[in-house]
Design a protein around this motif. Sequence first.
Motif, PDB file in Angstrom:
ATOM      1  N   UNK A 171      43.905  43.033  41.611  1.00 44.82           N
ATOM      2  CA  UNK A 171      42.980  41.904  41.677  1.00 44.82           C
ATOM      3  C   UNK A 171      42.249  41.739  40.348  1.00 44.82           C
ATOM      4  N   UNK A 172      41.792  42.832  39.766  1.00 49.35           N
ATOM      5  CA  UNK A 172      41.098  42.751  38.473  1.00 49.35           C
ATOM      6  C   UNK A 172      42.019  42.196  37.395  1.00 49.35           C
ATOM      7  N   UNK A 173      43.287  42.596  37.422  1.00 51.50           N
ATOM      8  CA  UNK A 173      44.238  42.055  36.448  1.00 51.50           C
ATOM      9  C   UNK A 173      44.474  40.574  36.644  1.00 51.50           C
ATOM     10  N   UNK A 174      44.526  40.152  37.915  1.00 53.91           N
ATOM     11  CA  UNK A 174      44.688  38.725  38.209  1.00 53.91           C
ATOM     12  C   UNK A 174      43.470  37.942  37.727  1.00 53.91           C
ATOM     13  N   UNK A 175      42.272  38.459  38.005  1.00 60.37           N
ATOM     14  CA  UNK A 175      41.060  37.823  37.492  1.00 60.37           C
ATOM     15  C   UNK A 175      41.128  37.683  35.970  1.00 60.37           C
ATOM     16  N   UNK A 176      41.491  38.771  35.315  1.00 63.14           N
ATOM     17  CA  UNK A 176      41.489  38.792  33.850  1.00 63.14           C
ATOM     18  C   UNK A 176      42.469  37.760  33.282  1.00 63.14           C
TER      19      UNK A 176
END
Length: 614
Positions: A171-176
């Motif tokens: 999820x953090x990678x998708x946000x980034x």
Amino acid sequence: MEITTTDRRLHRAGLSFVALGVDHHPSAAGCRWWVDWDEDALRADFGRMAEAGLNSVRLFLFWRDFMPTEHAVDSEMLNRLDTAVRAAGEAGLFCVLSLLTIWMNGQRLDLPWRRGRSVWRDPDLLAAEEAYVRAVAKTAHAHGNVLAYDLGDELWNIDEADALSLTKEEVAGWYRRLADALREEAPGALVMQANDPSAVFGGGPYGCDNQGELDLIALHGFPPWAPGGIESTLSYKATNLPSFLAAVGSAYGPVLIDELGSYGVHTGTAASFLSAATASVLANGAAGVFVWCWQDIASAAEPYRERPAERYVGLHTLEGTPKPTMGAYRQVLDHASVLTAARAPASAALVLPHRLRGQGTSYLDGAGSAVAAFHSYLLLKRAHVDADVVTSAGLDHDRHDLVMCPAADRLTLDDLDALRAHAERGATVYLSLGDHLHGLPGADLVGAEIVDFRLGDDGKSALCWDDERWPLRWEPATMKPTTMVATTGRVLASYPDGSPALVEQAVGRGRVLFTNAPLECQFGAPGLLTSSGWHLFYARIAAIAHVRPAVRCEEPDLEIVSGRDGGLVVVNHGEHPISAQLSTAGTRHAVSLGAKEWTVLGRRLPSHGRESAL
């Protein structure tokens, strides 16, 4: 002019800016407004919003309208977006643009070409998302009035099974990835992702503790869908819920309560809820609030055909007449400058453990301790003990003399090391036992050991401290009775069976106060929080730490928020009128407030509520 963030607040041209807005679909078109385009109606709505004192509006970009095919963003939709953002700016409104909108009002308005593919994992879909957000940012940024880009509303509802299978890192990678794309097209843009209360109370990867790649924490404050035993829309818990969400979110970044309102109630009830909840949210330091929503919806198209009740929660009727809810919001808007003056720093802290939201799937993992934190927050409010809500990394060794860590069902070594270090420097640390295995701090820290657990209260029906007695209601699902023995700690309070209930352990220059009763977990029972007097237990804990209320008041239903300038915001969260006396170091005030009313003392007196200095 760009909006920036500093110290958990929004700023515009170097000055503090509080977003005061509404969520909006034009009434006639509803969720079809990009397709059934009516520029005149949109401009009229924006003009009325500005006249009411609003400075912001949240607009939903339905992904299927902007990308009817996978490989291109519709140029006509982008032209309409350009017009909408420009029209909002001409009316003096900033925009929050919600981009990947599929889930809306309980229905999926899905892309016809997605065909069940993962929004977060499918490489072709990821490429389409990036192209889409870039096109939106390139179109909207030039107008200079986009407050923030919202990646999508309550995204986990698009595909719950897929969403909950994601790791926090995914999820953090998708946000980034998407945030970086937006910022490349719109340098300086603020990015957020709006979530329901599961971002605080749930265990999924979309929590406010996993949004380090974003600029704002966006949360929704609707009582019907929050845990914690909220008794009614006008209950004490209900109108405190949004400010608790904002307080937890603020431990991780600036917070927008970007959806706030109530469902399924009389308009007078909705107005009372909105009055107290909005005043409390702003007084407690939220960066902004958006009320759901501007006007009732005339459209009968999806999602309203399936969810017709969603049409009637506007601030205005179908004809555009203001409802009592708009009157309540208007009073907040008229006095926003005095409600939002900076909150005074607190000498107490409610600390959020690393595993606040659970986030585990094995039999060893509980559901987290966010509900216990909510109840602890309320008890502190009822005891009139000002407290910052912080992570363990946010503890201020020079200021926080009292630290509350309630009923954590999982404490990590990092949590324990932070609490120990704070006590060693001279603070008082309060710990209640959430889980007798994974929430146990250890005998060296608390001066006591657990003998065993045993179902049934078995002589532990109350906590008895000198001549004071507080009843305990052991709920088998959330409170497992244990017996403890003091090792190196001093027993302060006991159960009726004579076993220790509260132990004090010296730690460095400070102390740890430990109870094996997960007492903050019991308040899901209707009415128990406000009828049991447990806030007096909290007051006694605070007194040991030499933390005294900045304002003395005998009415626990009154929330009192102290400002840096000496002003006070007073909110009656009770369901009945209250007349009370408030005493500060140099002044006494007599306050009379109706149910869910609020007032401000020491700044500028609002037009409702009555106060006189004695």
